[in-house]
Motif scaffolding. Structure first.
Motif, mmCIF file in Angstrom:
data_model
loop_
_atom_site.group_PDB
_atom_site.id
_atom_site.type_symbol
_atom_site.label_atom_id
_atom_site.label_comp_id
_atom_site.label_asym_id
_atom_site.label_seq_id
_atom_site.Cartn_x
_atom_site.Cartn_y
_atom_site.Cartn_z
ATOM 1 N N LYS A 148 69.725 58.150 3.317
ATOM 2 C CA LYS A 148 71.107 58.435 3.713
ATOM 3 C C LYS A 148 71.638 59.686 2.998
ATOM 4 O O LYS A 148 72.238 60.574 3.628
ATOM 5 N N ALA A 149 71.391 59.773 1.686
ATOM 6 C CA ALA A 149 71.878 60.912 0.903
ATOM 7 C C ALA A 149 71.270 62.224 1.416
ATOM 8 O O ALA A 149 71.957 63.234 1.551
ATOM 9 N N ILE A 150 69.978 62.178 1.726
ATOM 10 C CA ILE A 150 69.304 63.387 2.241
ATOM 11 C C ILE A 150 69.948 63.786 3.569
ATOM 12 O O ILE A 150 70.304 64.948 3.776
ATOM 13 N N ARG A 151 70.096 62.789 4.452
ATOM 14 C CA ARG A 151 70.669 63.081 5.770
ATOM 15 C C ARG A 151 72.074 63.669 5.667
ATOM 16 O O ARG A 151 72.447 64.562 6.415
ATOM 17 N N ASN A 191 61.255 66.879 -3.200
ATOM 18 C CA ASN A 191 62.203 67.970 -2.981
ATOM 19 C C ASN A 191 61.991 68.706 -1.662
ATOM 20 O O ASN A 191 62.950 69.154 -1.046
ATOM 21 N N HIS A 192 60.743 68.865 -1.263
ATOM 22 C CA HIS A 192 60.458 69.708 -0.109
ATOM 23 C C HIS A 192 60.013 68.898 1.105
ATOM 24 O O HIS A 192 60.775 68.647 2.008
ATOM 25 N N CYS A 193 58.730 68.515 1.090
ATOM 26 C CA CYS A 193 58.150 67.881 2.285
ATOM 27 C C CYS A 193 58.909 66.612 2.662
ATOM 28 O O CYS A 193 59.202 66.366 3.831
ATOM 29 N N PHE A 194 59.204 65.785 1.641
ATOM 30 C CA PHE A 194 59.822 64.501 1.923
ATOM 31 C C PHE A 194 61.240 64.686 2.469
ATOM 32 O O PHE A 194 61.603 64.100 3.497
ATOM 33 N N ALA A 195 62.015 65.521 1.795
ATOM 34 C CA ALA A 195 63.391 65.769 2.245
ATOM 35 C C ALA A 195 63.385 66.340 3.668
ATOM 36 O O ALA A 195 64.202 65.959 4.511
#
Lengths: 103, 103, 103, 103
Positions: A80-83, C75-79
């Motif tokens: 949720k935070a990422i989105r 930080n990168h791929c996952f986000a």
């Protein structure tokens, strides 16, 4: 979703369902009982190795609860935070907690 | 040494002193309290990361108790077994428990 | 971004920069050297405890590289995967790898 | 037993047999190869998760070598020290190394 207005609930938090809470409480109660069991073993002057095996079982159980909470966190609050574009703080928090567990 | 005839005391065991028992019980009670604290956090729908930090603190505390018990075991029961020529079983036991903790 | 078309680069992957690669390689070469150092210690019949201390240092170094890779991944791929709506597989992958490290 | 006069051999040390040395070297060479493999993966910009799985495999292999060395140490050098009445230093050493591994 009105759980979010609850004082006890962090804004960053996707509230747990009743079932999730119940299942966690059940597991934590069992762990609490295991810790009391170890106290009894110590009082009864039981053999060190037997107590160590018991402590190791508690650690495994705690680890499972921890991974369970972490999985749920990544699936819900973290995603949720990422989105919502608030990923930075969430990533720092997540890495800090993973580092602590990997110690 | 007549503790050794106590039913609860394993023959392989050098009995713990009152002070040792008290100190262990005190630490285990604190751990029990921490586990109850985590139950409260879950019931209050507290933020996952905060709960995970708490669980990680319990694991560190349990690990300390475990190392303390292990140290005492090696110093007393284990050293005694080696001196009395009963090292083989003690070594197997010790390695098993170390393997379990290193998981 | 045309790195993404590189055969060696997984589509899920945000490619590492030259600096990131160089820094990782440097640390892995040092670890390789430490492993060779342990081989020399074994050949020289050095004291077990000294070898164990060295192995424990290698594990700490590997753990650091692992956490570094994990941090970059989150930080990168996952986000990126979360943002693009491909979070499900990424979350499973991430949890699997965390479980493996927590063993 | 005249290995004990060898300069490279610590007085506290029960020397390893040729077979023990060979088997350890073989495992350490495989680990060295795995570390080189990870360098190649980094150079090829391979997916973080795949590299992490590989690093976790190296850690498991190192852990096995460590436990193997520890077991041999407890069986030989440590048991010898206890029997010869030099247990105190050996116990401290052993506990220090176990603490380091349990981190």
């Amino acid at each position: 979703m009105n759980h979010c207005e609850d004082n006890n609930v962090n804004a960053k938090m996707v509230p747990r369902t009743e079932e999730e809470i119940e299942s966690l409480i059940k597991r934590l109660r069992r762990i609490e009982g295991q810790v009391r069991g170890v106290q009894k073993m110590v009082e009864d002057n039981r053999y060190c190795i037997d107590i160590l095996v018991q402590i190791s079982a508690i650690q495994a159980a705690l680890n499972k609860v921890g991974l369970n909470l972490l999985e749920r966190h990544v699936n819900h609050c973290f995603a949720k935070a990422i989105r919502e574009g608030n990923g930075e703080e969430s990533i720092r928090e997540l890495m800090d907690v993973i580092k602590q567990f990997s110690k």
